[in-house]
Design an enzyme around this catalytic site. Structure first.
Site, PDB file in Angstrom:
ATOM      1  CD  GLU A 205       5.243   7.062  -9.120  1.00  0.00           C
ATOM      2  OE1 GLU A 205       5.036   6.159  -9.965  1.00  0.00           O
ATOM      3  OE2 GLU A 205       4.329   7.641  -8.496  1.00  0.00           O
TER       4      GLU A 205
ATOM      5  CG  HIS B 258       6.021   4.883  -5.304  1.00  0.00           C
ATOM      6  ND1 HIS B 258       6.639   5.667  -4.354  1.00  0.00           N
ATOM      7  CD2 HIS B 258       6.729   3.718  -5.338  1.00  0.00           C
ATOM      8  CE1 HIS B 258       7.683   5.014  -3.843  1.00  0.00           C
ATOM      9  NE2 HIS B 258       7.750   3.823  -4.429  1.00  0.00           N
TER      10      HIS B 258
ATOM     11  NE  ARG C 289       0.893   8.884  -3.426  1.00  0.00           N
ATOM     12  CZ  ARG C 289       0.682  10.197  -3.402  1.00  0.00           C
ATOM     13  NH1 ARG C 289      -0.508  10.667  -3.056  1.00  0.00           N
ATOM     14  NH2 ARG C 289       1.650  11.037  -3.729  1.00  0.00           N
ATOM     15  CG  HIS C 290       4.526   6.960  -0.639  1.00  0.00           C
ATOM     16  ND1 HIS C 290       4.459   8.302  -0.354  1.00  0.00           N
ATOM     17  CD2 HIS C 290       4.656   6.872  -1.987  1.00  0.00           C
ATOM     18  CE1 HIS C 290       4.564   9.008  -1.460  1.00  0.00           C
ATOM     19  NE2 HIS C 290       4.681   8.154  -2.476  1.00  0.00           N
TER      20      HIS C 290
END
Length: 217
Positions: free
Chosen positions: A90, A158, A16-17
Protein backbone atom coordinates in the site's frame (compact mmCIF):
# COMPACT_ATOMS: atom_id res chain seq x y z
CA UNK A 1 2.22 0.88 -19.84
CA UNK A 2 -1.33 0.24 -21.10
CA UNK A 3 -0.47 -2.11 -23.93
CA UNK A 4 -2.27 -5.46 -24.02
CA UNK A 5 -1.81 -8.09 -26.67
CA UNK A 6 -5.10 -8.33 -28.52
CA UNK A 7 -7.01 -11.53 -28.92
CA UNK A 8 -5.53 -13.57 -26.07
CA UNK A 9 -8.38 -13.09 -23.58
CA UNK A 10 -6.17 -12.67 -20.53
CA UNK A 11 -7.67 -11.33 -17.30
CA UNK A 12 -6.22 -9.60 -14.27
CA UNK A 13 -8.13 -9.89 -10.99
CA UNK A 14 -7.04 -7.24 -8.47
CA UNK A 15 -8.14 -8.49 -5.05
CA UNK A 16 -8.07 -6.41 -1.88
CA UNK A 17 -7.07 -8.07 1.39
CA UNK A 18 -9.50 -8.98 4.15
CA UNK A 19 -10.49 -6.94 7.16
CA UNK A 20 -7.97 -5.71 9.75
CA UNK A 21 -8.48 -4.05 13.13
CA UNK A 22 -7.29 -0.76 11.66
CA UNK A 23 -9.94 -1.01 8.96
CA UNK A 24 -12.56 -1.24 11.71
CA UNK A 25 -11.04 1.75 13.51
CA UNK A 26 -10.81 3.72 10.23
CA UNK A 27 -7.06 4.10 10.69
CA UNK A 28 -4.91 4.81 7.65
CA UNK A 29 -2.76 1.70 7.33
CA UNK A 30 -0.48 2.58 4.45
CA UNK A 31 2.60 0.38 4.53
CA UNK A 32 2.17 -0.49 8.23
CA UNK A 33 2.12 -4.29 8.52
CA UNK A 34 -1.24 -5.11 10.13
CA UNK A 35 -2.66 -8.64 10.39
CA UNK A 36 -6.12 -9.83 9.40
CA UNK A 37 -8.84 -10.12 12.01
CA UNK A 38 -10.70 -13.41 12.38
CA UNK A 39 -13.41 -11.87 10.22
CA UNK A 40 -10.76 -10.95 7.65
CA UNK A 41 -9.58 -14.55 7.49
CA UNK A 42 -13.16 -15.74 7.01
CA UNK A 43 -13.64 -13.15 4.24
CA UNK A 44 -10.50 -14.37 2.50
CA UNK A 45 -11.62 -18.00 2.68
CA UNK A 46 -15.04 -17.21 1.23
CA UNK A 47 -13.61 -15.10 -1.57
CA UNK A 48 -10.92 -17.68 -2.31
CA UNK A 49 -13.59 -20.35 -2.90
CA UNK A 50 -15.17 -18.09 -5.50
CA UNK A 51 -11.94 -17.00 -7.17
CA UNK A 52 -10.69 -20.58 -7.38
CA UNK A 53 -13.57 -21.11 -9.81
CA UNK A 54 -11.78 -18.83 -12.27
CA UNK A 55 -8.92 -21.37 -12.34
CA UNK A 56 -6.21 -18.71 -12.01
CA UNK A 57 -2.92 -19.33 -13.77
CA UNK A 58 -0.83 -17.41 -11.25
CA UNK A 59 -1.06 -15.45 -7.99
CA UNK A 60 1.11 -12.50 -7.00
CA UNK A 61 0.80 -10.63 -3.70
CA UNK A 62 2.04 -7.73 -1.66
CA UNK A 63 4.39 -8.98 1.04
CA UNK A 64 2.47 -7.25 3.86
CA UNK A 65 0.85 -9.81 6.15
CA UNK A 66 -2.76 -8.84 5.49
CA UNK A 67 -2.32 -9.39 1.76
CA UNK A 68 -0.07 -12.44 2.07
CA UNK A 69 -2.57 -14.18 4.37
CA UNK A 70 -5.39 -13.41 1.96
CA UNK A 71 -3.40 -14.78 -0.98
CA UNK A 72 -2.53 -17.92 1.01
CA UNK A 73 -6.21 -18.89 1.19
CA UNK A 74 -6.46 -18.97 -2.62
CA UNK A 75 -3.12 -20.72 -2.98
CA UNK A 76 -4.31 -23.46 -0.64
CA UNK A 77 -7.19 -24.20 -3.03
CA UNK A 78 -5.33 -23.88 -6.33
CA UNK A 79 -1.94 -25.33 -5.43
CA UNK A 80 -0.13 -22.28 -6.82
CA UNK A 81 2.92 -20.78 -5.17
CA UNK A 82 2.32 -17.11 -4.41
CA UNK A 83 4.88 -14.72 -5.87
CA UNK A 84 5.52 -12.06 -3.23
CA UNK A 85 6.54 -8.54 -4.25
CA UNK A 86 7.00 -5.48 -2.01
CA UNK A 87 6.21 -3.25 -5.00
CA UNK A 88 2.55 -4.18 -4.44
CA UNK A 89 2.47 -2.69 -0.92
CA UNK A 90 0.00 0.00 0.00
CA UNK A 91 0.94 3.67 -0.40
CA UNK A 92 3.46 4.90 2.14
CA UNK A 93 1.71 7.85 3.81
CA UNK A 94 4.22 9.07 6.37
CA UNK A 95 2.56 10.92 9.25
CA UNK A 96 -0.91 9.82 8.18
CA UNK A 97 -0.20 6.19 9.00
CA UNK A 98 -1.90 5.03 12.17
CA UNK A 99 -4.20 8.06 12.32
CA UNK A 100 -7.98 7.79 12.11
CA UNK A 101 -9.92 9.54 9.37
CA UNK A 102 -11.05 12.22 11.86
CA UNK A 103 -7.48 12.78 13.07
CA UNK A 104 -6.23 13.17 9.50
CA UNK A 105 -8.89 15.71 8.57
CA UNK A 106 -8.27 17.64 11.79
CA UNK A 107 -4.48 17.77 11.46
CA UNK A 108 -4.04 17.71 7.68
CA UNK A 109 -7.34 19.19 6.49
CA UNK A 110 -6.07 21.12 3.47
CA UNK A 111 -3.76 18.30 2.41
CA UNK A 112 -6.67 15.87 2.62
CA UNK A 113 -8.97 18.18 0.66
CA UNK A 114 -6.35 18.66 -2.07
CA UNK A 115 -5.93 14.90 -2.39
CA UNK A 116 -9.69 14.44 -2.72
CA UNK A 117 -9.69 17.09 -5.45
CA UNK A 118 -7.29 14.89 -7.41
CA UNK A 119 -4.22 17.05 -6.86
CA UNK A 120 -0.81 15.38 -6.49
CA UNK A 121 -0.25 15.23 -2.73
CA UNK A 122 2.43 13.55 -0.63
CA UNK A 123 0.06 12.51 2.11
CA UNK A 124 1.85 12.79 5.40
CA UNK A 125 5.08 13.35 3.48
CA UNK A 126 4.82 9.96 1.79
CA UNK A 127 4.43 8.73 -1.79
CA UNK A 128 2.55 10.36 -4.63
CA UNK A 129 -0.12 8.13 -6.17
CA UNK A 130 1.76 8.26 -9.46
CA UNK A 131 4.82 6.86 -7.68
CA UNK A 132 2.73 3.98 -6.35
CA UNK A 133 1.57 3.25 -9.89
CA UNK A 134 5.17 3.53 -11.12
CA UNK A 135 6.22 0.66 -8.84
CA UNK A 136 3.09 -1.51 -8.86
CA UNK A 137 1.78 -1.43 -12.45
CA UNK A 138 4.99 -2.79 -14.07
CA UNK A 139 4.94 -5.77 -11.67
CA UNK A 140 1.33 -6.55 -12.59
CA UNK A 141 2.06 -6.23 -16.31
CA UNK A 142 5.17 -8.40 -16.07
CA UNK A 143 3.19 -11.22 -14.47
CA UNK A 144 0.28 -10.75 -16.89
CA UNK A 145 2.69 -10.98 -19.81
CA UNK A 146 3.58 -14.54 -18.72
CA UNK A 147 -0.03 -15.74 -18.78
CA UNK A 148 -1.17 -18.27 -21.36
CA UNK A 149 -4.02 -17.36 -23.67
CA UNK A 150 -7.27 -17.08 -21.68
CA UNK A 151 -5.15 -17.10 -18.51
CA UNK A 152 -6.08 -15.28 -15.30
CA UNK A 153 -3.69 -13.51 -12.94
CA UNK A 154 -4.82 -12.80 -9.38
CA UNK A 155 -3.07 -9.82 -7.77
CA UNK A 156 -3.56 -9.52 -4.01
CA UNK A 157 -2.91 -5.99 -2.85
CA UNK A 158 -4.41 -2.93 -1.16
CA UNK A 159 -7.17 -0.46 -1.95
CA UNK A 160 -5.01 2.51 -2.88
CA UNK A 161 -2.46 0.51 -4.81
CA UNK A 162 -5.18 -1.31 -6.74
CA UNK A 163 -6.89 1.97 -7.64
CA UNK A 164 -3.69 3.57 -8.94
CA UNK A 165 -2.76 0.42 -10.85
CA UNK A 166 -6.16 0.25 -12.52
CA UNK A 167 -5.91 3.92 -13.44
CA UNK A 168 -2.48 3.41 -14.97
CA UNK A 169 -3.42 0.27 -16.91
CA UNK A 170 -6.54 1.94 -18.29
CA UNK A 171 -4.50 4.95 -19.40
CA UNK A 172 -6.50 7.39 -17.25
CA UNK A 173 -4.98 10.71 -16.22
CA UNK A 174 -3.93 10.62 -12.55
CA UNK A 175 -6.37 13.42 -11.74
CA UNK A 176 -9.21 11.01 -12.56
CA UNK A 177 -8.03 8.02 -10.51
CA UNK A 178 -10.08 9.14 -7.50
CA UNK A 179 -13.22 8.63 -9.62
CA UNK A 180 -12.64 4.88 -9.27
CA UNK A 181 -14.58 3.97 -6.15
CA UNK A 182 -12.90 2.18 -3.28
CA UNK A 183 -12.78 -1.59 -2.82
CA UNK A 184 -14.46 -3.26 0.13
CA UNK A 185 -12.42 -5.77 2.09
CA UNK A 186 -11.85 -8.94 0.06
CA UNK A 187 -13.62 -7.60 -3.02
CA UNK A 188 -11.92 -7.35 -6.38
CA UNK A 189 -11.82 -5.69 -9.79
CA UNK A 190 -11.33 -7.46 -13.11
CA UNK A 191 -9.45 -6.15 -16.13
CA UNK A 192 -9.81 -7.90 -19.46
CA UNK A 193 -7.44 -7.76 -22.39
CA UNK A 194 -8.86 -6.17 -25.51
CA UNK A 195 -7.59 -5.15 -28.91
CA UNK A 196 -6.84 -1.60 -27.74
CA UNK A 197 -5.58 -2.38 -24.24
CA UNK A 198 -6.96 -3.31 -20.85
CA UNK A 199 -10.65 -2.77 -20.08
CA UNK A 200 -12.38 -2.59 -16.70
CA UNK A 201 -14.89 -5.47 -16.66
CA UNK A 202 -15.84 -5.59 -12.98
CA UNK A 203 -15.20 -3.20 -10.07
CA UNK A 204 -15.59 -3.80 -6.33
CA UNK A 205 -17.14 -7.19 -7.07
CA UNK A 206 -17.83 -9.96 -4.61
CA UNK A 207 -19.14 -12.48 -7.10
CA UNK A 208 -17.68 -14.00 -10.24
CA UNK A 209 -17.79 -11.91 -13.43
CA UNK A 210 -20.61 -12.69 -15.82
CA UNK A 211 -20.32 -12.48 -19.63
CA UNK A 212 -21.41 -9.10 -21.00
CA UNK A 213 -24.41 -9.52 -23.30
CA UNK A 214 -25.51 -6.80 -25.67
CA UNK A 215 -22.46 -4.62 -25.20
CA UNK A 216 -20.28 -3.28 -28.03
CA UNK A 217 -18.09 -6.40 -27.98
Amino acid sequence: MTTARGGTGRRIVLWRHGQTSWNLERRFQGSTDIELTDTGVAQARRAARLLAGLKPSAIVSSDLRRAAATAAELAALTGHTVASDPALRETYAGEWQGLTHDEITARFGEQYAAWKRGEPVRRGGGELETEVADRAAPVVLAHADRLPEQGTLVVVSHGGTIRTTIGRLLGLEATHWESLGGLSNCCWSVLGEGVHGWRLLEHNAGSLPEPVLGDDT
